[in-house]
Scaffold this motif. Structure first.
Motif, PDB file in Angstrom:
ATOM      1  N   UNK A 103      30.487  40.658 -75.413  1.00  0.00           N
ATOM      2  CA  UNK A 103      29.170  40.039 -75.436  1.00  0.00           C
ATOM      3  C   UNK A 103      28.733  39.712 -74.006  1.00  0.00           C
ATOM      4  N   UNK A 104      27.439  39.714 -73.739  1.00  0.00           N
ATOM      5  CA  UNK A 104      26.970  39.500 -72.367  1.00  0.00           C
ATOM      6  C   UNK A 104      27.036  38.038 -71.951  1.00  0.00           C
ATOM      7  N   UNK A 105      26.995  37.832 -70.642  1.00  0.00           N
ATOM      8  CA  UNK A 105      26.715  36.529 -70.061  1.00  0.00           C
ATOM      9  C   UNK A 105      25.206  36.479 -69.852  1.00  0.00           C
ATOM     10  N   UNK A 106      24.571  35.401 -70.286  1.00  0.00           N
ATOM     11  CA  UNK A 106      23.109  35.268 -70.183  1.00  0.00           C
ATOM     12  C   UNK A 106      22.779  34.174 -69.186  1.00  0.00           C
ATOM     13  N   UNK A 107      21.824  34.439 -68.313  1.00  0.00           N
ATOM     14  CA  UNK A 107      21.379  33.428 -67.356  1.00  0.00           C
ATOM     15  C   UNK A 107      19.863  33.278 -67.452  1.00  0.00           C
ATOM     16  N   UNK A 108      19.403  32.039 -67.507  1.00  0.00           N
ATOM     17  CA  UNK A 108      17.984  31.759 -67.533  1.00  0.00           C
ATOM     18  C   UNK A 108      17.456  31.568 -66.127  1.00  0.00           C
TER      19      UNK A 108
ATOM     20  N   UNK B  85      31.541  39.249 -63.944  1.00  0.00           N
ATOM     21  CA  UNK B  85      32.550  40.081 -63.300  1.00  0.00           C
ATOM     22  C   UNK B  85      33.944  39.730 -63.811  1.00  0.00           C
ATOM     23  N   UNK B  86      34.261  38.444 -63.894  1.00  0.00           N
ATOM     24  CA  UNK B  86      35.584  38.039 -64.376  1.00  0.00           C
ATOM     25  C   UNK B  86      35.811  38.458 -65.821  1.00  0.00           C
ATOM     26  N   UNK B  87      34.758  38.416 -66.603  1.00  0.00           N
ATOM     27  CA  UNK B  87      34.870  38.713 -68.028  1.00  0.00           C
ATOM     28  C   UNK B  87      34.638  40.191 -68.340  1.00  0.00           C
ATOM     29  N   UNK B  88      34.325  40.986 -67.306  1.00  0.00           N
ATOM     30  CA  UNK B  88      34.019  42.408 -67.467  1.00  0.00           C
ATOM     31  C   UNK B  88      32.918  42.579 -68.505  1.00  0.00           C
ATOM     32  N   UNK B  89      31.867  41.802 -68.337  1.00  0.00           N
ATOM     33  CA  UNK B  89      30.758  41.782 -69.284  1.00  0.00           C
ATOM     34  C   UNK B  89      29.455  42.132 -68.584  1.00  0.00           C
ATOM     35  N   UNK B  90      28.472  42.467 -69.368  1.00  0.00           N
ATOM     36  CA  UNK B  90      27.116  42.715 -68.865  1.00  0.00           C
ATOM     37  C   UNK B  90      26.446  41.379 -68.575  1.00  0.00           C
ATOM     38  N   UNK B  91      25.573  41.364 -67.565  1.00  0.00           N
ATOM     39  CA  UNK B  91      24.791  40.175 -67.252  1.00  0.00           C
ATOM     40  C   UNK B  91      23.355  40.395 -67.704  1.00  0.00           C
ATOM     41  N   UNK B  92      22.870  39.482 -68.517  1.00  0.00           N
ATOM     42  CA  UNK B  92      21.509  39.575 -69.051  1.00  0.00           C
ATOM     43  C   UNK B  92      20.673  38.452 -68.449  1.00  0.00           C
ATOM     44  N   UNK B  93      19.676  38.814 -67.644  1.00  0.00           N
ATOM     45  CA  UNK B  93      18.806  37.856 -66.968  1.00  0.00           C
ATOM     46  C   UNK B  93      17.554  37.654 -67.816  1.00  0.00           C
TER      47      UNK B  93
ATOM     48  N   UNK C 235      13.055  40.460 -60.196  1.00  0.00           N
ATOM     49  CA  UNK C 235      13.631  41.369 -59.208  1.00  0.00           C
ATOM     50  C   UNK C 235      14.522  40.611 -58.237  1.00  0.00           C
ATOM     51  N   UNK C 236      14.098  39.421 -57.826  1.00  0.00           N
ATOM     52  CA  UNK C 236      14.914  38.616 -56.921  1.00  0.00           C
ATOM     53  C   UNK C 236      16.207  38.184 -57.587  1.00  0.00           C
ATOM     54  N   UNK C 237      16.135  37.819 -58.859  1.00  0.00           N
ATOM     55  CA  UNK C 237      17.327  37.394 -59.581  1.00  0.00           C
ATOM     56  C   UNK C 237      18.316  38.553 -59.733  1.00  0.00           C
ATOM     57  N   UNK C 238      17.812  39.720 -60.086  1.00  0.00           N
ATOM     58  CA  UNK C 238      18.682  40.884 -60.242  1.00  0.00           C
ATOM     59  C   UNK C 238      19.311  41.262 -58.901  1.00  0.00           C
ATOM     60  N   UNK C 239      18.521  41.222 -57.842  1.00  0.00           N
ATOM     61  CA  UNK C 239      19.046  41.522 -56.505  1.00  0.00           C
ATOM     62  C   UNK C 239      20.155  40.550 -56.120  1.00  0.00           C
TER      63      UNK C 239
ATOM     64  N   UNK D 293      27.927  40.521 -57.370  1.00  0.00           N
ATOM     65  CA  UNK D 293      28.898  41.313 -58.128  1.00  0.00           C
ATOM     66  C   UNK D 293      28.334  42.714 -58.342  1.00  0.00           C
ATOM     67  N   UNK D 294      28.468  43.602 -57.344  1.00  0.00           N
ATOM     68  CA  UNK D 294      27.851  44.934 -57.434  1.00  0.00           C
ATOM     69  C   UNK D 294      28.340  45.760 -58.619  1.00  0.00           C
ATOM     70  N   UNK D 295      29.549  45.471 -59.099  1.00  0.00           N
ATOM     71  CA  UNK D 295      30.110  46.263 -60.187  1.00  0.00           C
ATOM     72  C   UNK D 295      29.604  45.866 -61.560  1.00  0.00           C
ATOM     73  N   UNK D 296      28.863  44.781 -61.646  1.00  0.00           N
ATOM     74  CA  UNK D 296      28.378  44.280 -62.931  1.00  0.00           C
ATOM     75  C   UNK D 296      27.088  44.992 -63.324  1.00  0.00           C
ATOM     76  N   UNK D 297      26.997  45.369 -64.586  1.00  0.00           N
ATOM     77  CA  UNK D 297      25.763  45.938 -65.126  1.00  0.00           C
ATOM     78  C   UNK D 297      24.796  44.791 -65.401  1.00  0.00           C
TER      79      UNK D 297
END
Length: 293
Positions: free
Chosen positions: A3-8, A27-35, A69-73, A79-83
């Motif tokens: 499951x993803x990590x979600x950030x508001x 990154x630690x959880x090897x999960x997708x990040x959903x902004x 865009x700023x948040x994703x950047x 964590x460049x390896x995170x989707x």
């Protein structure tokens, strides 16, 4: 897929700090990040584009795109390896985040915000999100430290089991120590006089201290075996809950608390203790409700 990590996010400095923490967690959880950005302009019938009298790039839609865009950047720089993906959700922030929490393993928000997250931790909104999220909620201050142990508040009841499990997992992923803190005592405040611990008047303090130590040891049993690489510092403190927790948070990189407890932790997220911890802890705070991890 985990499951993803979600950030508001809302474009505030606090939200960007939350993005950094969320990217590290993903990154630690090897999960997708959903902004996620929650915004109420569709319901208010505000045109997404700029005013006819203003610049073409001055509309709400353009501003939202820039903050996302700023948040994703910032997330990819951490964590460049995170989707990383993102979404704009129509509605109030707390409603949108609560819905997102149904499919998330962790929700991350900033301590203070603007726009959709205005007052997130300044009143009933924070209590609602922490008390009703379907996953643990991490509240990040502007400058979280990267050093120090994970601190977990233990009250000796089933309500703190999820918090203990989360804290062990977090300490293991971070490669840091775990401080398990159990605060006990019966304190009474009388106007302007100094607080009085009623146990001095009615109890056998030494035996009660030993009992509380056994409670903490029992609460940690099993978790130590599951995480043999985590060094645990078990602390039993006789004192006042709120100042003890706040002081203990100095030097920690994360505090983990349960949603309910007994004694000093009763109503942790429904009254003054929750407000004090969320407002005054010297590190990020993660709230874990019963049954979560």
């Amino acid at each position: 897929m985990p499951r993803p990590v979600v950030v508001g996010v809302d474009g505030s400095p606090s939200a960007l700090a939350a993005v950094v923490a969320a990217a590290q967690e993903a990154r630690m959880r090897e999960a997708r990040l959903h902004v996620v950005h929650a915004f109420i302009w569709p319901a208010m019938h505000v045109p997404p584009g700029g005013s006819p009298l203003g610049p073409p790039a001055g509309g709400v839609q353009e501003s939202v795109g820039q903050l996302l865009a700023e948040a994703v950047e910032r997330a990819l720089a951490t964590a460049p390896e995170v989707v990383v993906d993102h979404a704009v959700v129509a509605g109030e922030a707390v409603t949108a985040l609560e819905a997102e929490s149904r499919t998330a393993q962790l929700m991350v928000v900033g301590h203070r915000g603007s726009g959709g997250f205005a007052g997130l931790l300044l009143g009933s909104t924070s209590v609602h999100l922490a008390a009703h999220s379907h996953c643990p909620v991490m509240v990040v201050r502007d400058r979280p430290t990267k050093d120090g142990p994970v601190l977990v508040a233990v009250d000796g009841t089933p309500h703190s089991r999820g918090a203990i499990a989360f804290a062990f997992d977090e300490a293991s992923m971070l490669g840091t120590d775990l401080v398990a803190l159990h605060v006990w005592g019966t304190w009474s405040d009388h106007g302007d006089t100094r607080p009085v611990d009623l146990l001095d008047l009615v109890g056998d303090v030494e035996n009660l201290q030993a009992h509380e130590e056994r409670l903490l040891d029992e609460a940690l049993s099993g978790h130590r075996e599951e995480h043999p690489g985590v060094t645990v510092h078990a602390r039993v403190v006789r004192g006042r809950t709120r100042p003890t927790l706040i002081e203990a948070s100095r030097g920690a990189q994360l505090m983990v608390v349960g949603a309910r407890g007994r004694g000093g932790f009763t109503g942790l997220l429904l009254g003054s203790v929750s407000q004090v911890v969320l407002h005054h802890a010297h590190c990020p705070v993660t709230v874990v409700r019963p049954g979560q991890r």
